[in-house]
Design a protein around this motif. Structure first.
Motif, PDB file in Angstrom:
ATOM      1  N   SER A  19     -10.911  -5.487   9.832  1.00  0.00           N
ATOM      2  CA  SER A  19     -10.268  -4.847   8.690  1.00  0.00           C
ATOM      3  C   SER A  19      -9.248  -5.775   8.044  1.00  0.00           C
ATOM      4  CB  SER A  19      -9.565  -3.562   9.144  1.00  0.00           C
ATOM      5  OG  SER A  19      -8.919  -2.929   8.061  1.00  0.00           O
ATOM      6  N   LYS A  20      -9.285  -5.830   6.718  1.00  0.00           N
ATOM      7  CA  LYS A  20      -8.252  -6.488   5.921  1.00  0.00           C
ATOM      8  C   LYS A  20      -7.629  -5.373   5.096  1.00  0.00           C
ATOM      9  CE  LYS A  20      -7.501 -10.066   2.375  1.00  0.00           C
ATOM     10  NZ  LYS A  20      -6.544 -10.945   3.062  1.00  0.00           N
ATOM     11  N   ALA A  21      -6.444  -4.919   5.517  1.00  0.00           N
ATOM     12  CA  ALA A  21      -5.874  -3.716   4.915  1.00  0.00           C
ATOM     13  C   ALA A  21      -4.365  -3.700   5.067  1.00  0.00           C
ATOM     14  CB  ALA A  21      -6.478  -2.467   5.569  1.00  0.00           C
ATOM     15  N   SER A  22      -3.722  -2.864   4.222  1.00  0.00           N
ATOM     16  CA  SER A  22      -2.277  -2.662   4.301  1.00  0.00           C
ATOM     17  C   SER A  22      -1.935  -1.260   4.787  1.00  0.00           C
ATOM     18  CB  SER A  22      -1.635  -2.905   2.933  1.00  0.00           C
ATOM     19  OG  SER A  22      -2.188  -2.014   1.965  1.00  0.00           O
ATOM     20  N   GLY A  23      -2.961  -0.395   4.928  1.00  0.00           N
ATOM     21  CA  GLY A  23      -2.762   0.974   5.367  1.00  0.00           C
ATOM     22  C   GLY A  23      -4.102   1.597   5.680  1.00  0.00           C
ATOM     23  N   VAL A  24      -4.107   2.884   6.018  1.00  0.00           N
ATOM     24  CA  VAL A  24      -5.344   3.536   6.433  1.00  0.00           C
ATOM     25  C   VAL A  24      -6.063   4.252   5.284  1.00  0.00           C
ATOM     26  CG1 VAL A  24      -4.581   3.809   8.808  1.00  0.00           C
ATOM     27  CG2 VAL A  24      -4.085   5.611   7.139  1.00  0.00           C
ATOM     28  N   ASP A  28      -6.307   1.133   0.433  1.00  0.00           N
ATOM     29  CA  ASP A  28      -5.473   0.129   1.104  1.00  0.00           C
ATOM     30  C   ASP A  28      -6.305  -1.007   1.678  1.00  0.00           C
ATOM     31  OD1 ASP A  28      -3.211   1.655   0.603  1.00  0.00           O
ATOM     32  OD2 ASP A  28      -3.290   2.674   2.546  1.00  0.00           O
ATOM     33  N   HIS A  29      -7.630  -0.857   1.655  1.00  0.00           N
ATOM     34  CA  HIS A  29      -8.520  -1.838   2.265  1.00  0.00           C
ATOM     35  C   HIS A  29      -9.118  -2.785   1.231  1.00  0.00           C
ATOM     36  CE1 HIS A  29      -8.443   1.453   5.203  1.00  0.00           C
ATOM     37  NE2 HIS A  29      -8.772   0.566   6.123  1.00  0.00           N
ATOM     38  N   VAL A  30      -9.070  -4.092   1.526  1.00  0.00           N
ATOM     39  CA  VAL A  30      -9.819  -5.069   0.727  1.00  0.00           C
ATOM     40  C   VAL A  30     -11.251  -5.128   1.243  1.00  0.00           C
ATOM     41  CG1 VAL A  30     -10.062  -7.513   0.149  1.00  0.00           C
ATOM     42  CG2 VAL A  30      -7.825  -6.427   0.047  1.00  0.00           C
ATOM     43  N   PHE A  31     -11.402  -5.188   2.557  1.00  0.00           N
ATOM     44  CA  PHE A  31     -12.723  -5.000   3.170  1.00  0.00           C
ATOM     45  C   PHE A  31     -12.519  -4.471   4.582  1.00  0.00           C
ATOM     46  CE2 PHE A  31     -11.828  -9.567   3.944  1.00  0.00           C
ATOM     47  CZ  PHE A  31     -11.890  -9.610   5.334  1.00  0.00           C
ATOM     48  N   MET A  32     -13.527  -3.786   5.068  1.00  0.00           N
ATOM     49  CA  MET A  32     -13.418  -3.168   6.381  1.00  0.00           C
ATOM     50  C   MET A  32     -14.807  -2.814   6.897  1.00  0.00           C
ATOM     51  SD  MET A  32     -13.616   0.140   7.775  1.00  0.00           S
ATOM     52  CE  MET A  32     -12.946   1.389   6.690  1.00  0.00           C
ATOM     53  N   LEU A  33     -15.011  -2.955   8.198  1.00  0.00           N
ATOM     54  CA  LEU A  33     -16.215  -2.503   8.882  1.00  0.00           C
ATOM     55  C   LEU A  33     -15.762  -1.694  10.083  1.00  0.00           C
ATOM     56  CD1 LEU A  33     -19.303  -2.518   9.242  1.00  0.00           C
ATOM     57  CD2 LEU A  33     -19.058  -4.678  10.494  1.00  0.00           C
ATOM     58  N   SER A  34     -16.207  -0.448  10.145  1.00  0.00           N
ATOM     59  CA  SER A  34     -15.747   0.441  11.207  1.00  0.00           C
ATOM     60  C   SER A  34     -16.856   1.406  11.594  1.00  0.00           C
ATOM     61  CB  SER A  34     -14.513   1.232  10.744  1.00  0.00           C
ATOM     62  OG  SER A  34     -14.897   2.288   9.868  1.00  0.00           O
ATOM     63  N   VAL A 107      -5.909  -9.984   8.269  1.00  0.00           N
ATOM     64  CA  VAL A 107      -7.190  -9.507   8.769  1.00  0.00           C
ATOM     65  C   VAL A 107      -7.053  -9.278  10.269  1.00  0.00           C
ATOM     66  CG1 VAL A 107      -9.637 -10.038   9.113  1.00  0.00           C
ATOM     67  CG2 VAL A 107      -8.489 -10.754   7.006  1.00  0.00           C
ATOM     68  N   SER A 108      -7.616  -8.192  10.749  1.00  0.00           N
ATOM     69  CA  SER A 108      -7.532  -7.889  12.173  1.00  0.00           C
ATOM     70  C   SER A 108      -8.902  -7.514  12.714  1.00  0.00           C
ATOM     71  CB  SER A 108      -6.547  -6.738  12.415  1.00  0.00           C
ATOM     72  OG  SER A 108      -6.442  -6.436  13.794  1.00  0.00           O
ATOM     73  N   VAL A 109      -9.151  -7.879  13.970  1.00  0.00           N
ATOM     74  CA  VAL A 109     -10.380  -7.514  14.670  1.00  0.00           C
ATOM     75  C   VAL A 109     -10.036  -6.486  15.737  1.00  0.00           C
ATOM     76  CG1 VAL A 109     -12.244  -8.323  16.179  1.00  0.00           C
ATOM     77  CG2 VAL A 109     -11.480  -9.735  14.251  1.00  0.00           C
ATOM     78  N   GLY A 110     -10.754  -5.360  15.756  1.00  0.00           N
ATOM     79  CA  GLY A 110     -10.543  -4.348  16.775  1.00  0.00           C
ATOM     80  C   GLY A 110      -9.476  -3.325  16.442  1.00  0.00           C
ATOM     81  N   SER A 111      -8.906  -3.396  15.260  1.00  0.00           N
ATOM     82  CA  SER A 111      -7.931  -2.409  14.786  1.00  0.00           C
ATOM     83  C   SER A 111      -7.538  -2.782  13.365  1.00  0.00           C
ATOM     84  CB  SER A 111      -6.692  -2.358  15.684  1.00  0.00           C
ATOM     85  OG  SER A 111      -5.830  -1.291  15.288  1.00  0.00           O
ATOM     86  N   GLN A 112      -6.505  -2.101  12.848  1.00  0.00           N
ATOM     87  CA  GLN A 112      -5.921  -2.456  11.569  1.00  0.00           C
ATOM     88  C   GLN A 112      -4.940  -3.625  11.781  1.00  0.00           C
ATOM     89  OE1 GLN A 112      -7.692  -0.965   9.128  1.00  0.00           O
ATOM     90  NE2 GLN A 112      -6.033   0.196   8.197  1.00  0.00           N
ATOM     91  N   PRO A 113      -4.627  -4.383  10.736  1.00  0.00           N
ATOM     92  CA  PRO A 113      -3.572  -5.384  10.852  1.00  0.00           C
ATOM     93  C   PRO A 113      -2.240  -4.722  11.217  1.00  0.00           C
ATOM     94  CG  PRO A 113      -4.878  -5.760   8.876  1.00  0.00           C
ATOM     95  CD  PRO A 113      -5.295  -4.430   9.426  1.00  0.00           C
TER      96      PRO A 113
END
Length: 208
Positions: A19-24, A28-34, A107-113
């Motif tokens: 996830s590349k994001a500033s919130g949930v 707030d997401h630029v890109f995300m895979l979940s 960008v974070s792997v396994g959670s939000q930044p």
């Protein structure tokens, strides 16, 4: 990314793979895979932000499982978002424009930044890739079952004193079968092709 979930935590069962994001919130997401709860199943979900607006795509098929390795991919080619599970397309949505750029967002792997609201993945994640260009369906499939590679050559690279009629033996990473195409022999000095041999030429090519 490859993932192996112990569980899919949370009421919405929406832990992040990347996830590349500033919130949930969606925007707030630029890109995300979940993952995401969808009825009685857990499915893949992707987000991409274009022109300040984030589009969400939830897979229309492909129930996820725990305690098994699975491969997830999200692609966007400037016209279509696509989700893949184990190399098979499980959802798509039309979208146009360039992905937003925000160098201040992590960008974070396994959670939000950090600071963007935790959405922890419970399990294993491996071989995460962020690419500048969208992969085709066949290229995504190759991530699941890559083409065999040459493990060794005889004579070896840079060998000297090799007889002109010496056989070239290539050992692959797995069993192969001759299909179609050519083997090209080139000079390392200038990349000139000095021989072209069809893989179906039984007199010169042996697959064992």
């Amino acid at each position: 990314a490859w993932f192996n979930a112990d569980v899919f935590p949370g009421t919405s069962q929406d832990p992040r793979l990347i996830s590349k994001a500033s919130g949930v919130a969606a925007n707030d997401h630029v890109f995300m895979l979940s993952t995401i709860k969808f009825g009685a199943e857990v499915r893949l979900r992707g987000r991409v932000r274009v022109g300040g607006t984030t589009t969400t795509l939830i897979a229309n098929s492909g129930a996820l499982s725990t305690a098994v390795w699975q491969h997830a991919a999200l692609t966007y080619d400037g016209a279509t978002m696509r989700l893949y599970l184990d190399g098979v397309e499980v959802g798509s949505k039309a979208l146009s424009g360039a992905v937003d750029v925000d160098p201040t967002m992590s960008v974070s792997v396994g959670s939000q930044p950090a600071g963007a609201g935790p959405r922890y993945f419970d399990g294993w994640i491996d071989d995460v890739r962020i690419l500048q260009e969208a992969l085709s369906a066949s290229e995504v499939a190759d991530l699941i079952d890559p083409a065999p590679t040459i493990q060794s050559l005889s004579p070896a690279d840079d060998a000297t004193g090799v007889a002109i009629d010496a056989a070239l033996v290539a050992t692959f990473s797995e069993n192969v079968q001759a299909g179609t195409g050519n083997i090209r022999v080139k000079l390392t000095s200038d990349d000139t092709v000095i021989a072209t041999i069809s893989v179906t030429d039984g007199a010169q090519v042996t697959v064992a």
